[in-house]
Design a protein around this motif. Sequence first.
Motif, PDB file in Angstrom:
ATOM      1  N   THR A  55      59.167  -7.432 -77.337  1.00 12.09           N
ATOM      2  CA  THR A  55      60.369  -8.023 -77.923  1.00 12.09           C
ATOM      3  C   THR A  55      60.977  -9.001 -76.924  1.00 12.09           C
ATOM      4  O   THR A  55      60.605  -9.016 -75.736  1.00 12.09           O
ATOM      5  CB  THR A  55      61.389  -6.941 -78.274  1.00 12.09           C
ATOM      6  OG1 THR A  55      61.813  -6.290 -77.060  1.00 12.09           O
ATOM      7  CG2 THR A  55      60.787  -5.904 -79.224  1.00 12.09           C
ATOM      8  N   GLU A  56      61.919  -9.801 -77.374  1.00 12.21           N
ATOM      9  CA  GLU A  56      62.564 -10.749 -76.461  1.00 12.21           C
ATOM     10  C   GLU A  56      63.205 -10.029 -75.282  1.00 12.21           C
ATOM     11  O   GLU A  56      63.096 -10.471 -74.130  1.00 12.21           O
ATOM     12  CB  GLU A  56      63.613 -11.569 -77.214  1.00 12.21           C
ATOM     13  CG  GLU A  56      63.021 -12.596 -78.181  1.00 12.21           C
ATOM     14  CD  GLU A  56      64.089 -13.492 -78.782  1.00 12.21           C
ATOM     15  OE1 GLU A  56      65.277 -13.320 -78.418  1.00 12.21           O
ATOM     16  OE2 GLU A  56      63.735 -14.358 -79.594  1.00 12.21           O
ATOM     17  N   SER A  57      63.849  -8.904 -75.545  1.00  8.39           N
ATOM     18  CA  SER A  57      64.488  -8.155 -74.459  1.00  8.39           C
ATOM     19  C   SER A  57      63.443  -7.540 -73.538  1.00  8.39           C
ATOM     20  O   SER A  57      63.628  -7.506 -72.313  1.00  8.39           O
ATOM     21  CB  SER A  57      65.401  -7.067 -75.026  1.00  8.39           C
ATOM     22  OG  SER A  57      64.663  -6.133 -75.801  1.00  8.39           O
ATOM     23  N   ALA A 112      56.886 -13.276 -78.145  1.00  6.36           N
ATOM     24  CA  ALA A 112      57.959 -12.386 -78.571  1.00  6.36           C
ATOM     25  C   ALA A 112      57.694 -11.856 -79.976  1.00  6.36           C
ATOM     26  O   ALA A 112      57.351 -12.616 -80.890  1.00  6.36           O
ATOM     27  CB  ALA A 112      59.300 -13.110 -78.521  1.00  6.36           C
ATOM     28  N   SER A 114      59.144  -9.490 -83.281  1.00  2.00           N
ATOM     29  CA  SER A 114      60.408  -9.182 -83.936  1.00  2.00           C
ATOM     30  C   SER A 114      60.674  -7.680 -83.910  1.00  2.00           C
ATOM     31  O   SER A 114      59.845  -6.890 -84.376  1.00  2.00           O
ATOM     32  CB  SER A 114      60.389  -9.682 -85.383  1.00  2.00           C
ATOM     33  OG  SER A 114      61.461  -9.146 -86.116  1.00  2.00           O
ATOM     34  N   LEU A 115      61.805  -7.296 -83.350  1.00  3.47           N
ATOM     35  CA  LEU A 115      62.162  -5.881 -83.326  1.00  3.47           C
ATOM     36  C   LEU A 115      62.364  -5.345 -84.739  1.00  3.47           C
ATOM     37  O   LEU A 115      62.027  -4.183 -85.024  1.00  3.47           O
ATOM     38  CB  LEU A 115      63.423  -5.667 -82.498  1.00  3.47           C
ATOM     39  CG  LEU A 115      63.878  -4.213 -82.328  1.00  3.47           C
ATOM     40  CD1 LEU A 115      62.794  -3.375 -81.663  1.00  3.47           C
ATOM     41  CD2 LEU A 115      65.170  -4.149 -81.529  1.00  3.47           C
ATOM     42  N   PRO A 161      58.793  -1.205 -76.880  1.00  2.00           N
ATOM     43  CA  PRO A 161      60.128  -0.646 -77.139  1.00  2.00           C
ATOM     44  C   PRO A 161      60.059   0.846 -77.409  1.00  2.00           C
ATOM     45  O   PRO A 161      59.007   1.372 -77.814  1.00  2.00           O
ATOM     46  CB  PRO A 161      60.613  -1.416 -78.369  1.00  2.00           C
ATOM     47  CG  PRO A 161      59.425  -2.073 -78.945  1.00  2.00           C
ATOM     48  CD  PRO A 161      58.382  -2.168 -77.887  1.00  2.00           C
ATOM     49  N   GLU A 236      59.746  -0.136 -72.150  1.00  2.00           N
ATOM     50  CA  GLU A 236      60.976  -0.812 -71.747  1.00  2.00           C
ATOM     51  C   GLU A 236      61.846   0.094 -70.893  1.00  2.00           C
ATOM     52  O   GLU A 236      62.523  -0.356 -69.963  1.00  2.00           O
ATOM     53  CB  GLU A 236      61.757  -1.283 -72.979  1.00  2.00           C
ATOM     54  CG  GLU A 236      61.133  -2.469 -73.705  1.00  2.00           C
ATOM     55  CD  GLU A 236      61.993  -2.947 -74.858  1.00  2.00           C
ATOM     56  OE1 GLU A 236      63.136  -2.464 -75.009  1.00  2.00           O
ATOM     57  OE2 GLU A 236      61.523  -3.816 -75.625  1.00  2.00           O
TER      58      GLU A 236
END
Length: 518
Positions: A55-57, A112, A114-115, A161, A236
């Motif tokens: 994900t982006e984070s 990235a 998508s969550l 994640p 993460e």
Amino acid sequence: MIDLPETSLRVTYVDEPELEFGHGQRLDHPKDGLFLYGPEGKPSQREVRIGVIGTESGIKEFRSWLLKLQAGIAVPESGEREKAYRPHLSDFPGLKEAYGIDVNDDAIVSYALSLSDIERTTSLENHHEAVSLTADFFIDTVAQHLRDEEASIDVWIMVVPEIIHDRCRPLASGRRSLDLSPGEFSKRQKKREDLPLFDGFIDNKAEDIFDDVPDFHRQIKAKLLTFGQTCQVVRETTLAPEKFLNRAGKPIRGTQDAATVAWNLATAIYYKSQSTPPWKVAQMREGVCYIGLVFKLIPNHKDNHACCAAQMFLSEGDGVVFRGANGPWYTENKEFHLSRDAAKNLINRVLDTYKGKFGAYPKELFIHGKTKFSQDEWDAFSEAAPPETNIVAVRIRPTMGDVKLFRDGDYPCIRGTALILGEQDAFLWTSGYVPRIDTYMGPETPNPVSVTILRATGDMPDIEVVLSDIMKLTKINYNSSAFGDSLPVTIRFADKVGDVLVMGSAQDAERQPFKFYI
């Protein structure tokens, strides 16, 4: 308790094996050797090209972590006295300083995900569908890069994640909570016979998902085998534990200190991106080959067929995995045994690969397993052995408190202590007090491994030589930078290799470097 023989027992000590690092220097601890001398041999490429998927984070957290890897990370301390009493922890000096490699942050390839898409697929009612579709987000990204981009990637970092970890494991509690109860969850899972028919045939693409165990980590490893790509899966919460807190304001999971995480992550990146491992065992006996036999039941097989493989490890320390034949290897005694032909074919492939690399067959080939070998298996090994190769079968089994050895002192018996029971049997303490780091890392009195030399096609080796070899094989876990493992690498990763090979998506994997499986 085990009844020990009435003959006099002999307690001995197997020296802690030394490792070889840069410039031919030797030490017994990977962290100290890398810190002082760098990796053994020169890196095949000094600038490692990394691809990051998450994900982006997650990508942001990895980029932040990469800066820490390059700058170095100190062991956390609340006072000088506390640090002095934690010699098993080591400051991480930096990626270039310890490993001689670098990662250009500007050259990182990132994709990235998508969550919300991950949330949607992991919430699907059928567990197989949920895990397969979620894993495909990552795998399809790799495939697209290989198809569309010229820049090659040395190692992929999959930043996962927490919802994937919670929901994409076999019978994960996070998935059960999405439904009603464990029983209801099980009842609502589709099976092959529930799949839709098209033109009188089952939708094969939909059916394929049932050939893989619903485990995200194993599916990623298995599917990447077909692309010849290595990866490291990182949660993460490992990269940023302080950002995932429970109601009490504490991290939702315990993690190792940042310096230890850095050592382990850097070791994995080096091992999976270079042509040779970061260190090797010093004074490994020349002309000797070690293999560990791997068995694993194939999921959903109506006749309980199993997959077999052999992990081969050479004096350099690196390994190769050979996939054997699938078949009815699981016996009524709940043990795994190959047929005569399957055993012979597998050993022949190992011997031929060794000869192709070194120009001659090995002087000794040690076969490590957790059970005894059947007569058919041994006859096959004997037939496969060339005259110059002595094949030795060794059974190595962890014990579960059957025997204890107590030491007069503040710590338990020293790692490397051996209790010799006879010419072919011994207990070996591969875990215990380590004077080098002045501690014992276990929670209770350590248990030994049971070692038995079963048979040999030539002369029976000395039991202490076998124990010394096993100790050396506990020092080549390149998935971390720990001082040593409690099991030799031939046994330590057997289940992990088997877990990957039984996946339907790994069915074309015949011979692959060991780094693809861990």
